[in-house]
Design an enzyme around this catalytic site. Structure first.
Site, PDB file in Angstrom:
ATOM      1  N   GLU A 182      38.903  34.792  41.199  1.00 29.34           N
ATOM      2  CA  GLU A 182      38.518  33.366  41.186  1.00 29.34           C
ATOM      3  C   GLU A 182      37.018  33.129  41.371  1.00 29.34           C
ATOM      4  O   GLU A 182      36.603  32.280  42.155  1.00 29.34           O
ATOM      5  CB  GLU A 182      39.320  32.601  42.245  1.00 29.34           C
ATOM      6  CG  GLU A 182      40.820  32.741  42.058  1.00 29.34           C
ATOM      7  CD  GLU A 182      41.638  31.938  43.079  1.00 29.34           C
ATOM      8  OE1 GLU A 182      41.051  31.345  44.001  1.00 29.34           O
ATOM      9  OE2 GLU A 182      42.877  31.895  42.930  1.00 29.34           O
ATOM     10  N   ASN A 223      40.413  38.764  38.100  1.00 30.76           N
ATOM     11  CA  ASN A 223      41.613  37.934  38.128  1.00 30.76           C
ATOM     12  C   ASN A 223      41.246  36.464  38.374  1.00 30.76           C
ATOM     13  O   ASN A 223      40.374  36.180  39.191  1.00 30.76           O
ATOM     14  CB  ASN A 223      42.484  38.447  39.300  1.00 30.76           C
ATOM     15  CG  ASN A 223      43.903  37.925  39.299  1.00 30.76           C
ATOM     16  OD1 ASN A 223      44.591  38.017  38.284  1.00 30.76           O
ATOM     17  ND2 ASN A 223      44.347  37.394  40.431  1.00 30.76           N
ATOM     18  N   HIS A 259      49.576  30.405  37.028  1.00 30.42           N
ATOM     19  CA  HIS A 259      50.191  29.321  37.801  1.00 30.42           C
ATOM     20  C   HIS A 259      50.260  28.086  36.905  1.00 30.42           C
ATOM     21  O   HIS A 259      49.253  27.398  36.703  1.00 30.42           O
ATOM     22  CB  HIS A 259      49.360  29.010  39.046  1.00 30.42           C
ATOM     23  CG  HIS A 259      49.309  30.145  40.019  1.00 30.42           C
ATOM     24  ND1 HIS A 259      50.419  30.582  40.706  1.00 30.42           N
ATOM     25  CD2 HIS A 259      48.293  30.944  40.415  1.00 30.42           C
ATOM     26  CE1 HIS A 259      50.082  31.601  41.488  1.00 30.42           C
ATOM     27  NE2 HIS A 259      48.800  31.838  41.329  1.00 30.42           N
ATOM     28  N   GLU A 288      50.273  36.398  38.459  1.00 30.72           N
ATOM     29  CA  GLU A 288      50.846  35.551  39.514  1.00 30.72           C
ATOM     30  C   GLU A 288      51.693  34.435  38.915  1.00 30.72           C
ATOM     31  O   GLU A 288      51.584  33.267  39.321  1.00 30.72           O
ATOM     32  CB  GLU A 288      49.733  34.933  40.375  1.00 30.72           C
ATOM     33  CG  GLU A 288      48.765  35.941  40.954  1.00 30.72           C
ATOM     34  CD  GLU A 288      47.686  35.335  41.862  1.00 30.72           C
ATOM     35  OE1 GLU A 288      47.808  34.150  42.255  1.00 30.72           O
ATOM     36  OE2 GLU A 288      46.727  36.060  42.175  1.00 30.72           O
ATOM     37  N   ASP A 290      54.020  31.580  38.018  1.00 30.37           N
ATOM     38  CA  ASP A 290      55.035  30.658  38.541  1.00 30.37           C
ATOM     39  C   ASP A 290      54.857  29.323  37.831  1.00 30.37           C
ATOM     40  O   ASP A 290      53.806  29.059  37.244  1.00 30.37           O
ATOM     41  CB  ASP A 290      55.025  30.527  40.073  1.00 30.37           C
ATOM     42  CG  ASP A 290      53.717  30.088  40.676  1.00 30.37           C
ATOM     43  OD1 ASP A 290      52.838  29.604  39.931  1.00 30.37           O
ATOM     44  OD2 ASP A 290      53.567  30.214  41.903  1.00 30.37           O
TER      45      ASP A 290
HETATM   46  C1  XIL Z   1      48.529  32.428  48.174  1.00 25.56           C
HETATM   47  C2  XIL Z   1      49.763  32.923  48.933  1.00 25.56           C
HETATM   48  O1  XIL Z   1      50.863  32.872  48.069  1.00 25.56           O
HETATM   49  C3  XIL Z   1      49.999  32.063  50.149  1.00 25.56           C
HETATM   50  O2  XIL Z   1      51.044  32.613  50.949  1.00 25.56           O
HETATM   51  C4  XIL Z   1      48.727  31.939  50.976  1.00 25.56           C
HETATM   52  O3  XIL Z   1      48.938  31.050  52.052  1.00 25.56           O
HETATM   53  C5  XIL Z   1      47.578  31.473  50.121  1.00 25.56           C
HETATM   54  O4  XIL Z   1      47.418  32.336  49.023  1.00 25.56           O
HETATM   55  N1  XIL Z   1      45.754  32.698  43.910  1.00 25.56           N
HETATM   56  C6  XIL Z   1      45.762  33.943  44.479  1.00 25.56           C
HETATM   57  C7  XIL Z   1      46.738  34.248  45.554  1.00 25.56           C
HETATM   58  O5  XIL Z   1      45.037  34.836  44.021  1.00 25.56           O
HETATM   59  O6  XIL Z   1      46.238  35.164  46.486  1.00 25.56           O
HETATM   60  C8  XIL Z   1      47.200  32.991  46.256  1.00 25.56           C
HETATM   61  O7  XIL Z   1      48.243  33.364  47.157  1.00 25.56           O
HETATM   62  C9  XIL Z   1      47.652  31.961  45.263  1.00 25.56           C
HETATM   63  C10 XIL Z   1      46.533  31.576  44.344  1.00 25.56           C
END
Ligand code: XIL
Length: 377
Positions: A182, A223, A259, A288, A290
């Protein structure tokens, strides 16, 4: 193989009904008339297990794609059903939190790998690859780090020591590392973080160099989120990674977090985007996935959610640089979305009671329809 690739292309381009009907007709005409297939699962014409009963990792085997999940280590300790599904369904795991800086270096120079090692042991017992997450990020940093005042040289040395120690500790056991996470804003400018402010943009190249020094075999990823399709942010990431490659910096992968939210719709050019990063000689991954939904949820939204998971998975399956597809938690029972997006939730592929949702079945279908691939390993 040719049929599989065509079938999947058709699904991606939106002719799902036609494709499935055509596939079914071909199968029934080809079958001998008087001997109905036995009820027991058999490999079938596609050479894949029965997608209505097989696990995701079984269905993924012929595609050479790793199917992963983020793991919540508290759930892993306390919940037997969670453990059982995590082991059964996935060929790769990512620690959701326990390799983040606040967990691995809670005090300066004092490292703690206790929880991370629980994840490593689970993965080893279940023959799962591990995606390490994460070495450099602006979030979930310990207070000693964010509240300190550092010169450029001090912070650079702290970062170097952290990467060498953490990646060095797991050397040889991590399949892929999210090295930098990020670093960009949505408009394509570099994000204002402790790293950029104090060290300057060179922290990115240095992070990859140090990670490579500490663990030469791990595949090193950049990432980010909102980079699934082609837009200002993914263009900026593309330009940076191309530049780093030219300079010989050991960046080896591009991860799109994935996401998504049903309320915003989905990017239509995920495949094209992954492909351009693949052409740079990088591995790609959905890291990641979802798909969150505005609450309360109805069945149409659950189907839209399935389409979101599917769009990303099909794109990944069609692009040979794409080596893994990871969901960010597999059950709504322990899902991060409600804590961050107040009106939204139910983003995972299993519900709170571990019933598979349409999204999980869509993933099974996509894997079953996927071609046997020449994916890079
Ligand atoms: C999130 C986790 O899922 C949570 O449990 C935590 O409180 C915050 O982080 N991008 C990422 C992840 O790269 O590490 C994040 O994970 C979600 C967004």
């Amino acid at each position: 193989m040719q049929l599989g690739r065509k079938t999947l292309t058709a699904v991606v381009t939106g002719t799902l009904g036609v494709t499935l009907l055509a596939g079914a007709a071909a199968t029934s005409w080809a079958a001998p008339a008087k001997t109905p297939a036995p009820a027991a699962a058999h490999p079938g014409a596609r050479g894949v297990p029965d997608p209505t009963t097989a696990t995701l990792r079984q269905l993924a085997r012929h595609t050479k794609l790793e199917i992963g999940t983020a793991i919540d280590t508290a759930a892993l300790r306390n919940d037997a059903t969670y453990r059982e599904i995590a082991a059964r369904e996935f060929s790769s795991v990512t620690p959701e939190n326990v390799m983040k800086w606040y967990a691995t270096e809670p005090q300066r120079g004092q490292f703690d790998f206790t929880e991370a090692e629980q994840l490593m042991a689970f993965a080893a017992a279940n023959r799962q690859k591990v995606r390490g997450h994460v070495l450099v990020w602006h979030s979930q940093l310990p207070a000693w780090l964010t509240e300190g005042t550092w010169t450029r040289a001090e912070l650079r040395s702290i970062l170097r020591q952290h990467i060498l120690t953490v990646a060095g500790h797991f050397r040889g056991r991590i399949w892929a590392w999210d090295v930098v996470n990020e670093a960009f804003n949505d408009d394509g400018t570099l994000r204002d973080t402790i790293w950029l402010r104090t060290i300057g943009p060179s922290y990115i190249a240095d992070a990859f160099r140090w990670a490579h020094q500490a663990d030469p075999k791990a595949i090193l990823f950049y990432n980010d989120y909102n980079v699934e399709g082609i837009n200002a942010k993914s263009n900026a990431v593309y330009a940076l990674l191309r530049q780093l490659k030219r300079e010989g910096v050991p960046v080896e992968g591009f991860g799109a977090q994935g996401h998504l939210a049903t309320q915003y719709g989905f990017p239509r050019d995920v495949l094209e985007n992954l492909r351009r990063f693949g052409r740079l000689g990088l591995a790609t991954a959905i890291t990641e996935a979802d798909v969150r939904i505005v609450l309360p949820v109805d069945n149409a939204e659950r189907w839209a959610q399935a389409a979101g998971y599917s769009l990303m998975l099909e794109s990944c399956l069609l692009e040979r640089s794409c080596i893994s597809y990871t969901v960010w938690g597999f059950t709504d029972r322990y899902q991060w979305v409600p804590g961050v997006f107040p009106e939204e939730g139910e983003a995972a592929i299993y519900d709170v009671n571990y019933n598979p949702k349409p999204a999980r079945d869509a993933m099974a279908r996509d894997l079953a329809l996927a071609p046997h691939s020449g994916r890079r390993g």
